[in-house]
Motif scaffolding. Structure first.
Motif, PDB file in Angstrom:
ATOM      1  N   LEU A 520       0.874  -1.173   0.000  1.00  0.00           N
ATOM      2  CA  LEU A 520       0.000   0.000   0.000  1.00  0.00           C
ATOM      3  C   LEU A 520       0.905   1.215   0.000  1.00  0.00           C
ATOM      4  O   LEU A 520       1.531   1.537   1.008  1.00  0.00           O
ATOM      5  N   ARG A 526      -0.947  -4.849   2.731  1.00  0.00           N
ATOM      6  CA  ARG A 526      -2.203  -5.521   3.030  1.00  0.00           C
ATOM      7  C   ARG A 526      -2.020  -7.000   2.719  1.00  0.00           C
ATOM      8  O   ARG A 526      -1.248  -7.369   1.827  1.00  0.00           O
ATOM      9  N   ALA A 540      -3.977  -4.941   7.524  1.00  0.00           N
ATOM     10  CA  ALA A 540      -3.450  -3.797   6.777  1.00  0.00           C
ATOM     11  C   ALA A 540      -2.592  -2.988   7.728  1.00  0.00           C
ATOM     12  O   ALA A 540      -2.927  -2.838   8.913  1.00  0.00           O
ATOM     13  N   GLN A 542       0.184   0.580   7.853  1.00  0.00           N
ATOM     14  CA  GLN A 542       0.858   1.707   7.215  1.00  0.00           C
ATOM     15  C   GLN A 542       1.948   2.190   8.155  1.00  0.00           C
ATOM     16  O   GLN A 542       1.684   2.674   9.256  1.00  0.00           O
ATOM     17  N   LEU A 548      -3.569   6.722   4.304  1.00  0.00           N
ATOM     18  CA  LEU A 548      -3.913   6.024   3.071  1.00  0.00           C
ATOM     19  C   LEU A 548      -5.386   5.635   3.115  1.00  0.00           C
ATOM     20  O   LEU A 548      -5.963   5.491   4.207  1.00  0.00           O
ATOM     21  N   PRO A 551      -8.166  -0.235   3.091  1.00  0.00           N
ATOM     22  CA  PRO A 551      -8.768  -1.300   2.280  1.00  0.00           C
ATOM     23  C   PRO A 551     -10.096  -1.751   2.887  1.00  0.00           C
ATOM     24  O   PRO A 551     -10.289  -1.724   4.104  1.00  0.00           O
TER      25      PRO A 551
END
Length: 588
Positions: A520, A526, A540, A542, A548, A551
């Protein structure tokens, strides 16, 4: 009992003890027992020497070589006076096991906790930690090597007597009591073993026989061990069986098997261990730079997945030197591959090594890989023993911990990870020889000269001296380390993640199948898996500094690295330095 073992001193019927030594090339060998007359040993075929004698448990003994010094038994099961002292006859039938009906859990359900016995206060000190670890959610502890090493302290990878627990940690019976107590807490016990080299002090195999080593192959530790001889193979394979049968360990982690100079040794070890321990679960786990997937198909349960560690470390810290250079160009993409397929390097060229490494691993179960945020290697091999909690933002480490503990690969914590320990874990030794201590200190500082951050000689001089007792003391957890509110909060978060893994995932992890993973942006990832009951697990994360789009995953959100991350995800956002997990359970 003794029929399993060719080496060492073993009680036999008639109240006697059988002593055996493999010493091809020696003109004679004599058994020395403290305060008793010397007893000549009889030569047997293929370089073996043997004698049967009265020697009850506790007897001190050595071997006098006809063409060399007096030496301790290289298969000593206990020492009196460090590695150069007297070997001690043991009676392994004397210990009364309290949990003799113990059976370890299936490997895919494992949550491993790596620890250093000396740093935790010896075998009794580790026993005191067991109730806390069980309450945390750990069901497997892995002891760094405990076999006898020279001096007062050691990482464990300088051992020279593979069958003997080191005196500084406790007695053989205290080690059995530790294993027994762990089983009573529902915790399996693994042991780290080193079959690729010996330490620099106290190894008498060179004096006993030149046949134990190869003069044509050099390693960082000297001449390579010669696995072409059946006796050499047996020395190590029987050692594996010894720990699993006499001490009832549940598994072994084999150190740096890429340094073993035999194409068949590992397969033979696995087959003979399985035969000797038939009827009970036994875990065999590798450290293998070669990323050889074939070994993980049937012979071994798993391999430490340094690829996954290195990807996470680059994402958390931005470091790109040494082996991290192989992961620096696209760490999120590489982490996605590690989560979906296991190895990142499956035949690709390694910049750090200068050659290709690895074979395809996507067909292997997720449990064939042990993932971690830290290990003794990755912390202790740093010049100042830095923990990840001092190198990366706390929220990022929490996010990485969620990914570690709520994905199907077997997770491993290094002691202190559960409460975000900042105390360093340094490389330490306790050699008695001033010359060896100096060589180790200077060698370690020279090793770091190739790093840009240590180009300054004055900075290298600040690298802690491994042989200084303060270095070992600085690496040992202290009672107050967990008392700060931030540490208590970190431990509560870890306990929550492990409880979530146990309740919602553990029973269905065997047979988990990847449904794919992807990066991502530059710093996020993810991934999804279908578990054995048909449920779908999604994560997921980050690790970057920007938000972001989150998802859209099916099911219930079962964990978030921070409350804010959970709230933001419901609004369609994946915040900076955050991670989340979802589980869609099967209908009905």
């Amino acid at each position: 009992m003794s029929e399993h073992y060719q080496f060492g001193a073993w009680p036999i019927p008639g109240g006697l003890c059988r002593f055996r030594l493999w010493a091809p090339g020696q003109p004679e060998v004599t058994l020395l027992r403290r305060d008793q007359p010397p007893l000549p040993m009889q030569p047997l075929a293929e370089g073996w020497w043997q004698v049967e004698a009265e020697a009850p448990a506790g007897t001190r003994y050595r071997f006098a070589l006809g063409d060399g010094p007096n030496v301790p038994d290289p298969a000593s099961q206990g020492q009196d006076g460090d590695v150069d002292g007297w070997s001690v006859v043991q009676d392994h039938g004397a210990y009364r096991w309290k949990h003799s009906d113990w059976r370890a859990h299936p490997w895919p359900q494992s949550v491993v906790y790596e620890l250093h016995v000396g740093a935790l206060g010896g075998f009794r000190g580790v026993m005191a930690e067991l109730p806390r670890l069980a309450a945390l959610g750990v069901n497997t502890i892995e002891l760094m090597p405990v076999n006898d090493f020279a001096g007062s302290a050691n990482w464990g990878y300088d051992g020279v007597l593979p069958y003997a627990p080191d005196e500084t940690y406790g007695t053989p019976d205290e080690l059995k009591a530790l294993v027994d107590a762990a089983h009573g807490q529902g915790i399996a016990v693994m042991l780290d073993v080193v079959y690729n080299h010996f330490g620099p002090a106290g190894n008498y195999w060179h004096a006993i026989t030149a046949d134990f080593f190869r003069s044509d192959i050099s390693t960082p530790w000297g001449d390579a061990i010669d696995f072409r001889h059946d006796a050499v193979r047996d020395f190590f394979i029987q050692n594996a069986i010894f720990w699993l049968c006499e001490y009832r360990f549940d598994g072994l982690r084999l150190d740096a098997v890429h340094a073993i100079t035999s194409e068949t040794f590992l397969t033979e070890l696995s087959e003979r261990v399985r035969a000797a321990t038939a009827g009970r679960p036994v875990y065999l786990v590798l450290e293998n730079e070669r990323n050889d997937a074939a070994l993980l198909e049937k012979k071994f349960e798993a391999q430490w997945n340094d690829d996954a560690h290195h990807c996470l470390h680059v994402l958390l810290t931005g470091e790109e030197e040494a082996y991290y250079a192989d992961y620096a160009d696209a760490p999120a993409e590489r982490l996605a591959r590690a989560l979906a397929e296991g190895f990142v390097y499956q035949g690709e060229e390694s910049t750090n090594l200068g050659h290709a490494r690895g074979t395809p691993s996507g067909h292997l179960p997720a449990s064939a890989f042990v993932n971690s945020l830290q290990t003794h290697d990755q912390v202790g091999n740093r010049a100042f023993g830095d923990r990840i909690f001092t190198l990366a933002p706390p929220d990022n480490v929490r996010a990485a911990l969620l990914v570690l503990l709520l994905t199907p690969p077997v997770p491993m914590l290094f002691m202190g990870d559960e409460y975000a320990a900042e105390r360093p874990f340094l490389f330490f030794t306790g050699f008695g020889s001033p010359e060896l201590a100096t060589a180790v200190r200077e060698g370690r500082r020279k090793e770091f000269a190739r790093f840009a951050s240590f180009a300054d000689p004055e900075r290298r001089e600040r690298i802690p001296d491994p042989n200084d007792p303060k270095t070992f003391a600085a690496s040992s957890p202290q009672p107050g380390d967990r008392e700060h509110p931030a540490n208590a909060e970190a431990e509560a978060f870890c306990r929550f993640l492990l409880e979530t893994r146990r309740r919602k995932l553990a029973r269905h992890l065997a047979g988990a199948q990847s449904l794919g993973a992807a990066a991502l942006g530059e710093h996020g990832v993810r991934a999804q898996w279908r578990l054995a009951d048909g449920s779908v697990l999604s994560v997921a994360a980050q690790f970057g500094e920007e938000s972001l789009p989150c998802p859209h995953f099916p099911g219930e959100m079962i964990a978030a690295s921070t409350p804010h991350a959970g709230e933001a995800a419901r609004g369609g956002e994946l915040p900076p330095r955050s991670a989340l997990a979802w589980l869609q359970e099967p209908a009905g």
